[in-house]
Scaffold this active site. Sequence first.
Site, PDB file in Angstrom:
ATOM      1  N   LYS A 176      90.862  32.675  25.892  1.00  0.00           N
ATOM      2  CA  LYS A 176      90.013  32.029  24.883  1.00  0.00           C
ATOM      3  C   LYS A 176      88.862  32.967  24.569  1.00  0.00           C
ATOM      4  O   LYS A 176      87.936  33.119  25.347  1.00  0.00           O
ATOM      5  CB  LYS A 176      89.444  30.709  25.383  1.00  0.00           C
ATOM      6  CG  LYS A 176      88.773  29.941  24.243  1.00  0.00           C
ATOM      7  CD  LYS A 176      87.662  29.017  24.673  1.00  0.00           C
ATOM      8  CE  LYS A 176      86.307  29.658  24.639  1.00  0.00           C
ATOM      9  NZ  LYS A 176      85.838  30.072  23.299  1.00  0.00           N
ATOM     10  N   CYS A 225      75.603  43.387  28.611  1.00  0.00           N
ATOM     11  CA  CYS A 225      75.213  42.784  29.881  1.00  0.00           C
ATOM     12  C   CYS A 225      74.471  43.789  30.754  1.00  0.00           C
ATOM     13  O   CYS A 225      73.655  43.420  31.575  1.00  0.00           O
ATOM     14  CB  CYS A 225      76.440  42.259  30.595  1.00  0.00           C
ATOM     15  SG  CYS A 225      77.741  43.472  30.714  1.00  0.00           S
ATOM     16  N   GLU A 257      81.716  37.486  35.578  1.00  0.00           N
ATOM     17  CA  GLU A 257      80.902  38.632  35.142  1.00  0.00           C
ATOM     18  C   GLU A 257      79.800  38.058  34.268  1.00  0.00           C
ATOM     19  O   GLU A 257      80.048  37.666  33.131  1.00  0.00           O
ATOM     20  CB  GLU A 257      81.749  39.613  34.321  1.00  0.00           C
ATOM     21  CG  GLU A 257      82.840  40.292  35.104  1.00  0.00           C
ATOM     22  CD  GLU A 257      82.322  41.327  36.070  1.00  0.00           C
ATOM     23  OE1 GLU A 257      81.095  41.551  36.147  1.00  0.00           O
ATOM     24  OE2 GLU A 257      83.157  41.915  36.771  1.00  0.00           O
ATOM     25  N   GLU A 303      67.187  37.134  30.662  1.00  0.00           N
ATOM     26  CA  GLU A 303      68.005  38.005  29.824  1.00  0.00           C
ATOM     27  C   GLU A 303      67.810  37.659  28.350  1.00  0.00           C
ATOM     28  O   GLU A 303      68.019  36.521  27.951  1.00  0.00           O
ATOM     29  CB  GLU A 303      69.477  37.841  30.204  1.00  0.00           C
ATOM     30  CG  GLU A 303      70.373  38.776  29.437  1.00  0.00           C
ATOM     31  CD  GLU A 303      71.832  38.629  29.827  1.00  0.00           C
ATOM     32  OE1 GLU A 303      72.319  37.498  29.853  1.00  0.00           O
ATOM     33  OE2 GLU A 303      72.464  39.660  30.110  1.00  0.00           O
TER      34      GLU A 303
END
Length: 492
Positions: free
Chosen positions: A175, A284, A250, A385
Site C-alpha cells: 500500500k 527521514c 523505519e 521532526e
Amino acid sequence: MKRYQLKIDGQSTDPSSASWFETQNPFTGKTWAEIPKGNAQDVDRAVQAAHRSLTDGPWSEMTASQRGMLLHRLGDLIARDARKLAETEVRDNGKLYAEILGQLNYIPQWYYYFGGLADKIQGTVLPLDKKGYFCFTRNEPIGVVAAITPWNSPLMLAAWKIAPALAAGCTVVIKPSEFTSASTLEFAELFEEAGFPPGVFNVVTGFGQDVGASLVEHPLVRKISFTGSDTTGRIINEQAARHLKHTAMELGGKSPNIIFADADLEQAVFGAVSGIFAATGQTCIAGSRLLVQDSIYDAVVEKLLVIARTAKMGDPMDTGTQVGPVTTQPQYQKVLDYIDIARQDGATLLLGGRAANAAECGKGLFVEPTIFGDVNNGMRIAQEEVFGPVLSIIRFKDEAEALVIANDVRFGLAAAVWTSDIARAFRMTEKLQAGTVWVNTYRAVSFMAPFGGYKDSGLGRENGIDAIREFMQVKSTWINIGAATGNPFVMR
Ligand code: NAI
Ligand code: MG
C-alpha cells in the site's frame, strides 16, 4: 485525466468501491490522475492471492535461484523504464527529476543484490549434543508481507522491502502513500513482463485507515514492513502486536550533523546543505540539527547562508532547480507551522521563514530554505521532526558537549561528524546513538549497508545481507537415526 487500476493477482482491476480519489502535482497544483480507492474487500482479494501463490502454484515451487533470476529481470526492466517512472514521480511528488532519476537508476541494484542473495541463504547442520539424531535448520519465507510506504521516495523505499521479501520467497501486498501511489502502480506492470507468476506482487491503493489498517489486521498477513511517521508506526505496531505479527519499522529522525573546528569547512558546509535542503528536507535522514563548534560558528553560518540564499527553487523537471516544492498540502502547512513555533520559542531566524512565491515557483507548495541560529536543543524545533527545508543550528564548545546534545533527542536514525581528527571520528562514531553514522559525508545509502533506527526511529534493519533473514523464519528439523525410544514421560 489518467485513471489507474489496482493490481491484484496479476490483473489490473477496478476497486470494489468503484470510486477513485484525485492526486495532485505539487508544482502546478493541478490534479493529474485518479487513484483507486481501495478498501478491506480489495485487501482481502489481494492477500488471498498472495497467500495462494505462497502456498500453491509456480512461485511456491520455484528454486531460490529461479526467484533470483526473476528479480534480476525485474531490475533490468526498472533500468529500462527509469525515465518514465521518474517522470511520473516528479509529476506526483514534486521531487527533483535529477534526484529521482538518480534513485531510479540505482534501484535495480536492490533487485540484483537480493536476487543474487536468494540462493545463498543456507541452513546449518547442528553438531547436536544428543546421540541418534540428525538435526538441521531450514530458512523458510515468513509468509505474506504487507509493505506500507510513505510519499517521499516511494519506489526506493519500496525496493528496500520488496527485493529482500521476494528473494526470501515471500509474496507481497503493498500500500503506497495516498499522496504518491501512481509510481507503484506503474511499477507493478513490470512484474508480469519479468515473468513473475500472478499474485506474487499486489498493489492496493487507498488510505491508511482503510487499506493500511485492513492489511495490518488481515489474518493471512504475517509481517508488516512499514516506513513512515513514528505516530503511524506506533499505531501499526500496537495492532500488529495484538495479532502477534512481525513488524519492521523505519520511522523518522532528528539527525545531528556535527561540525568540529578541525573540519574541512567547505566540505562540511556542503554536507550541511545536502543534509537539509536536498529533497526539500523531506527525507527521514535529514540532518535537521546542525551542531557547530563555537570557534567556527560564525564562519560556518556565513558560508551556509551564501549557498542557501542562492539555492534555486522552481520546476522540479528543470535540471537547474535545486529545491523543489513540498510534496503535500498538509506537509506544507506543517512546515510553516514549525517555523512559527521556532520563532515563538525564541530561535533566531537567519534565512527564509516563509512560503516562497517567486515567479518560478508558480502555484507550487514552496517554502523558502529556512535557517534558525542559536537554537537551544530543548526547543521543539530541535526535538521534533519537521520533514522540510528547515535547519536548526546549535552551538557546542567541545566533543563531550557535542555528544550530549547529539544524543539528547528521542530519535536515532542517522548522525554525521565532520572532523580531520581520526581518533575523534572513531570516538564519536562509537558514542553516537544512531543506526547510521557518517564521517565527513552525508546522506549516503547503499543496498549493502544495514539501515534502520535506534530509539524511536524504528525496529529492525533494511539493506545488507541480513535483511533477507528479516523475511525468513527458521525451522529446526530433527530426524531420529537411531535414538533409543526411552521413557515417553520424560523429555528427550
Ligand atoms: P505516514 O506515517 O503518515 O504514512 C505512511 C504510510 O502509512 C502511508 O502509506 C499511510 O497511508 C499509511 N498509514 C497511515 N495510517 C495508517 C494506519 N492507521 N494503518 C496502516 N497504515 C497507515 O507518513 P508519511 O507522512 O507518508 O511519510 C513521512 C514520514 O515517514 C516522516 O515522518 C518520515 O520521517 C518517515 N520516513 C521514514 C523513513 C525511514 O526509513 N526511517 C524514510 C522515509 C520517511
Ligand atoms: Mg501527488
